[in-house]
Design a protein around this motif. Structure first.
Motif, short mmCIF file in Angstrom:
data_model
loop_
_atom_site.label_atom_id
_atom_site.label_comp_id
_atom_site.label_asym_id
_atom_site.label_seq_id
_atom_site.Cartn_x
_atom_site.Cartn_y
_atom_site.Cartn_z
N HIS A 115 67.94 119.13 3.59
CA HIS A 115 67.18 118.63 4.86
C HIS A 115 68.20 118.43 5.88
N SER A 116 69.49 118.40 5.62
CA SER A 116 70.39 118.06 6.80
C SER A 116 71.29 119.21 7.00
N THR A 121 77.78 117.38 7.08
CA THR A 121 77.78 116.46 5.90
C THR A 121 79.36 116.79 5.49
N GLU A 276 70.67 117.42 13.76
CA GLU A 276 69.53 117.41 13.02
C GLU A 276 69.42 118.54 12.27
N ALA A 277 68.42 118.60 11.19
CA ALA A 277 68.41 120.06 10.45
C ALA A 277 67.01 120.55 11.23
#
Length: 365
Positions: A115-116, A121, A276-277
């Motif tokens: 999702h990201s 990350t 954001e993704a």
């Protein structure tokens, strides 16, 4: 294959957020296709602010080890044929539990949903030695999944390079956001007064502080309101910031809201995220015919802007540019011309559910 069997969806928590809404929507889409779905949270299940929340099994695993043990036992005793896991913690715990189950002869298809932004990350993890070890483990666990779902083509490209995934593992499946079986969305009614909206977690990455700065800089011809939907650790700080900027009389902190109904009463959406993704709230706004202003913060956001001209992008983090874009939108605010029909084929519940079933039934890698 799945009509008489169960699919497990695993997510760390159902506290309100974009990934959590996607999980609920996917649950609805799969069940409507005749699939039995069991929704599992790694922590104790709490009542979430969604218009419809299915029955949830909360494992109560405040510690990762407890959640892993509980999920492994749940998998061993279930008749599930596949697992769909969400968010990094959910993916990691699910994949380890699946590997443990294989030791006793139980096998499950695992679809891990990314999702990201994986580059953000990685950078966040790799600031410390311990974090670098955790990152290597997380990347390994993603590689062990049967399928890794990416929610935008940009996220897929990043995942391919950063996680070193095989092409056969990757699937591009856009988030289920629009319910094909609901009534057509209605855009905000002109004449109610101009109102800009923010909807998201009140955390640093979501950039509400940047939006407050921009809102205070903007020289509007009227006195538009800024409605802030969501909650988080920065709420008190942001409320004080609105006082310090002299805009508290035009800023309303609404707390946790149901996005589906709340967006109907606003004129435009602003997405000031630093990263954001593929923002679910942007898709919901587009489907309602709302104009959107967002920072150019990720490949997923740029992908949406290419698809829908009602989305205006400004330089990431540039509050002066954001203020200017809001000024221009206030002057020319009109219906953006989108409707639910424009986005159903890409972001519908049933469309996504069918693609997830294909991923669960794909041949192994």
């Amino acid at each position: 294959m799945f009509n008489d069997r169960t699919v497990l969806q695993v997510i760390p928590t159902l506290e309100v957020g974009g990934a959590e809404r996607v999980c609920i929507n996917l649950h609805s889409g799969l069940e409507r296709l005749g699939v039995r779905v069991k929704l599992i949270t790694l922590v104790e299940a709490k009542r979430a602010t969604f218009s419809a929340v299915p029955e949830v099994l909360g494992l109560g695993g405040a510690r990762a080890r407890n959640a892993l043990i509980s999920l492994t036992l749940q998998l061993r005793s279930s008749e599930a044929v596949g697992v769909i896991s969400h968010l990094h913690h959910g993916v990691a715990v699910s994949q380890i539990a699946i590997l443990l189950c294989r030791l006793v002869g139980r096998r499950f298809r695992h679809v891990a949903v990314l999702h990201s932004c994986i580059i953000s990350t990685r950078d966040a993890y790799c600031r410390t030695f311990r974090g670098r070890i955790a990152w290597r483990l997380l990347a390994y666990l993603y590689r062990r999944a049967d399928v890794v779902v990416c929610v935008s083509s940009g996220a897929r490209d990043q995942a391919r390079a950063t996680l070193r995934l095989k092409e056969s593992q990757l699937r591009l499946i856009y988030n289920p956001v629009i319910d094909e079986r609901s009534a057509p969305f209605r855009a905000a009614v002109p004449g109610r007064g101009c109102s800009f909206a923010f909807l998201g977690r009140l955390e640093h990455v979501k950039g509400c502080d940047l939006l407050l700065d921009a809102f205070s800089l903007a020289r509007f011809t009227s006195a538009p309101r800024l409605l802030v939907g969501g909650d988080g650790s920065m709420r008190a700080e942001l409320e004080q910031m609105s006082v310090d900027r002299g805009i508290s009389g035009r800023v309303e902190f609404c707390g946790m809201v149901d996005a589906s109904s709340w967006l109907e009463g606003v004129s435009a959406l602003v997405v000031p995220s630093r990263s954001e993704a593929l923002p679910t709230v942007m898709i919901e706004a587009v489907a309602r015919g709302l104009p959107v202003i967002a920072f150019d913060c990720s490949p997923g956001v740029r992908e949406l802007a290419r698809m829908y001209p009602s989305i205006v992008l400004v330089q990431n983090g540039d509050t002066a540019s954001l203020a200017k874009a809001m000024e221009e939108l206030e002057v020319s605010l009109s219906a953006a011309g989108n409707s639910a029909d424009d986005v159903l084929a890409t972001f519908g519940f049933d469309v996504a559910a069918r693609k997830y079933l294909e991923a669960l039934g794909a041949s192994g890698h």
